[in-house]
Design a protein around this motif. Structure first.
Motif, mmCIF file in Angstrom:
data_model
loop_
_atom_site.group_PDB
_atom_site.id
_atom_site.type_symbol
_atom_site.label_atom_id
_atom_site.label_comp_id
_atom_site.label_asym_id
_atom_site.label_seq_id
_atom_site.Cartn_x
_atom_site.Cartn_y
_atom_site.Cartn_z
ATOM 1 N N ARG A 122 0.831 -1.195 0.000
ATOM 2 C CA ARG A 122 0.000 0.000 0.000
ATOM 3 C C ARG A 122 0.871 1.254 0.000
ATOM 4 O O ARG A 122 1.892 1.322 0.679
ATOM 5 C CB ARG A 122 -0.917 0.021 1.222
ATOM 6 N N VAL A 123 0.452 2.241 -0.774
ATOM 7 C CA VAL A 123 1.133 3.532 -0.822
ATOM 8 C C VAL A 123 0.080 4.634 -0.732
ATOM 9 O O VAL A 123 -1.123 4.366 -0.804
ATOM 10 C CB VAL A 123 1.961 3.683 -2.112
ATOM 11 N N SER A 124 0.547 5.865 -0.581
ATOM 12 C CA SER A 124 -0.387 6.982 -0.465
ATOM 13 C C SER A 124 0.179 8.198 -1.181
ATOM 14 O O SER A 124 1.276 8.146 -1.771
ATOM 15 C CB SER A 124 -0.636 7.327 1.007
ATOM 16 N N HIS A 125 -0.537 9.311 -1.077
ATOM 17 C CA HIS A 125 -0.100 10.554 -1.698
ATOM 18 C C HIS A 125 1.198 11.067 -1.093
ATOM 19 O O HIS A 125 1.877 11.917 -1.683
ATOM 20 C CB HIS A 125 -1.191 11.624 -1.527
ATOM 21 N N ARG A 126 1.570 10.561 0.070
ATOM 22 C CA ARG A 126 2.804 10.993 0.718
ATOM 23 C C ARG A 126 4.058 10.399 0.072
ATOM 24 O O ARG A 126 5.166 10.860 0.319
ATOM 25 C CB ARG A 126 2.773 10.619 2.200
ATOM 26 N N HIS A 127 3.898 9.350 -0.717
ATOM 27 C CA HIS A 127 5.047 8.690 -1.347
ATOM 28 C C HIS A 127 5.366 9.345 -2.686
ATOM 29 O O HIS A 127 4.482 9.488 -3.538
ATOM 30 C CB HIS A 127 4.759 7.202 -1.575
ATOM 31 N N ASP A 128 6.637 9.711 -2.890
ATOM 32 C CA ASP A 128 7.050 10.197 -4.200
ATOM 33 C C ASP A 128 7.604 9.029 -5.020
ATOM 34 O O ASP A 128 7.603 7.874 -4.569
ATOM 35 C CB ASP A 128 8.059 11.341 -4.085
ATOM 36 N N VAL A 129 8.100 9.325 -6.212
ATOM 37 C CA VAL A 129 8.553 8.251 -7.099
ATOM 38 C C VAL A 129 9.697 7.462 -6.473
ATOM 39 O O VAL A 129 9.738 6.229 -6.554
ATOM 40 C CB VAL A 129 8.981 8.820 -8.465
ATOM 41 N N SER A 130 10.628 8.141 -5.813
ATOM 42 C CA SER A 130 11.758 7.431 -5.194
ATOM 43 C C SER A 130 11.282 6.500 -4.082
ATOM 44 O O SER A 130 11.846 5.408 -3.892
ATOM 45 C CB SER A 130 12.788 8.421 -4.644
ATOM 46 N N ASP A 131 10.246 6.902 -3.351
ATOM 47 C CA ASP A 131 9.674 6.016 -2.334
ATOM 48 C C ASP A 131 9.084 4.771 -2.978
ATOM 49 O O ASP A 131 9.252 3.657 -2.470
ATOM 50 C CB ASP A 131 8.573 6.742 -1.551
ATOM 51 N N LEU A 132 8.384 4.956 -4.088
ATOM 52 C CA LEU A 132 7.778 3.823 -4.769
ATOM 53 C C LEU A 132 8.844 2.859 -5.283
ATOM 54 O O LEU A 132 8.683 1.637 -5.193
ATOM 55 C CB LEU A 132 6.905 4.300 -5.933
ATOM 56 N N VAL A 133 9.930 3.420 -5.791
ATOM 57 C CA VAL A 133 11.021 2.576 -6.290
ATOM 58 C C VAL A 133 11.624 1.753 -5.154
ATOM 59 O O VAL A 133 11.856 0.541 -5.292
ATOM 60 C CB VAL A 133 12.107 3.435 -6.967
ATOM 61 N N ALA A 134 11.868 2.398 -3.999
ATOM 62 C CA ALA A 134 12.455 1.689 -2.861
ATOM 63 C C ALA A 134 11.538 0.589 -2.349
ATOM 64 O O ALA A 134 11.978 -0.537 -2.078
ATOM 65 C CB ALA A 134 12.776 2.679 -1.739
ATOM 66 N N LEU A 135 10.247 0.915 -2.192
ATOM 67 C CA LEU A 135 9.289 -0.098 -1.759
ATOM 68 C C LEU A 135 9.194 -1.220 -2.791
ATOM 69 O O LEU A 135 9.128 -2.401 -2.445
ATOM 70 C CB LEU A 135 7.914 0.541 -1.557
#
Length: 287
Positions: free
Chosen positions: A243-256
């Motif tokens: 799960r992700v939210s509006h608080r995650h940027d692209v780099s967060d998505l890549v790490a997750l």
């Protein structure tokens, strides 16, 4: 002659009464002990039966070749089975292809070194040099095959030669960022596993995390699948999400996403190594 035989029998055939009984009775008459059995039938309209059975023959009086010949004559032929048996005395050999990202390769190498992944890894092929030292630290040969539009066909043929000379049973694309040609895929049907950094069929192709961020998704994921000539559309083996939210940027998505990719690819490879997958059309049955 192999004194002890442990085999994994995979079956696909038209559904009808008596299949399990026929297979079990055959193995019983051979003196085999059934260690594990799983089965699945499709809906009555399609009428297809799938089964995985693991068995052990101690002090076997017949060879694996004789066992297979008798099974074909007595069971598989009359029941119109598509089947094969893999044996644990044959340790599978896994080739790996990778580009610059190291997380999936490292996961496979760590699990291989720890004994969690019971394969041999005869080679790693890459279109970049960055992961040579890492690979060779594990004692595995590293082959650098740089790919350009002009050299792609030549380098693919070289990769095919290396994989075949290494007697690899299957190949894992551990974030290999090149599209394999039909000529390459056709040499290894059902023998190439890819990890895609998206929960397919959403966001196929390049830059899925950026596309997911732009779309504002609330779930990201990864998909391990067999490679076919249709990009990112081969039979799916394993998937997972976070799960992700509006608080995650692209780099967060890549790490997750990298964490998910490692786990999903590992589960898919283990399922393949343990002979728990039957490919049926563009689907898989994973026991």
């Amino acid at each position: 002659m192999q004194s002890d035989i442990t085999g994994r029998l995979l079956i696909c055939c038209p559904d009808r009464p008596g299949i399990v009984a026929g297979v079990s009775q055959f193995l019983y008459t051979c003196g085999a002990n059934i260690l594990d059995a799983s089965q699945h039938s499709t809906d009555p309209k399609e009428g297809v039966f799938f089964m995985r059975m693991e068995f052990h023959l101690e002090n076997a009086g017949i060879t694996s070749e004789q066992l297979e010949k008798q099974f074909q004559e007595k069971v598989a032929g009359p029941l119109h089975m598509d089947w094969h048996i893999n044996y644990t005395f044959h340790r599978k050999r896994m080739a790996v292809m990778v580009s610059r990202y190291d997380h999936c390769l490292m996961e496979l190498l760590w699990r291989w070194r720890s004994g969690e992944l019971p394969v041999d890894i005869p080679l790693v092929i890459s279109n970049h040099e960055e992961l040579r030292e890492l690979t060779e630290d594990f004692g595995i040969p590293f082959h650098y095959l740089p790919v350009t539009a002009a050299t792609k066909a030549e380098k693919e043929q070289e990769a095919i030669r290396l994989i075949q000379e290494a007697k690899a049973d299957f190949t894992v694309l551990a974030r290999y960022m090149q599209i394999l040609s039909p000529a390459f895929v056709g040499v290894f049907p059902g023998k190439i596993i890819n990890i895609h950094h998206s929960f397919l069929p959403a966001f196929a192709g390049a830059n899925p995390y950026k596309n997911a961020y732009t779309r504002g998704v609330k779930l990201i994921g990864a998909t391990a699948h067999y490679v076919t000539n249709d990009l990112d559309e081969g039979p799916i083996i394993d998937q997972d999400v976070a799960r992700v939210s509006h608080r995650h940027d692209v780099s967060d998505l890549v790490a997750l996403g990298r964490d998910i990719e490692r786990q999903v690819l590992t589960r898919a490879v283990v399922a393949h190594v343990e002979d728990r997958i039957i490919i049926h059309g563009n689907k898989t049955i994973v026991f």
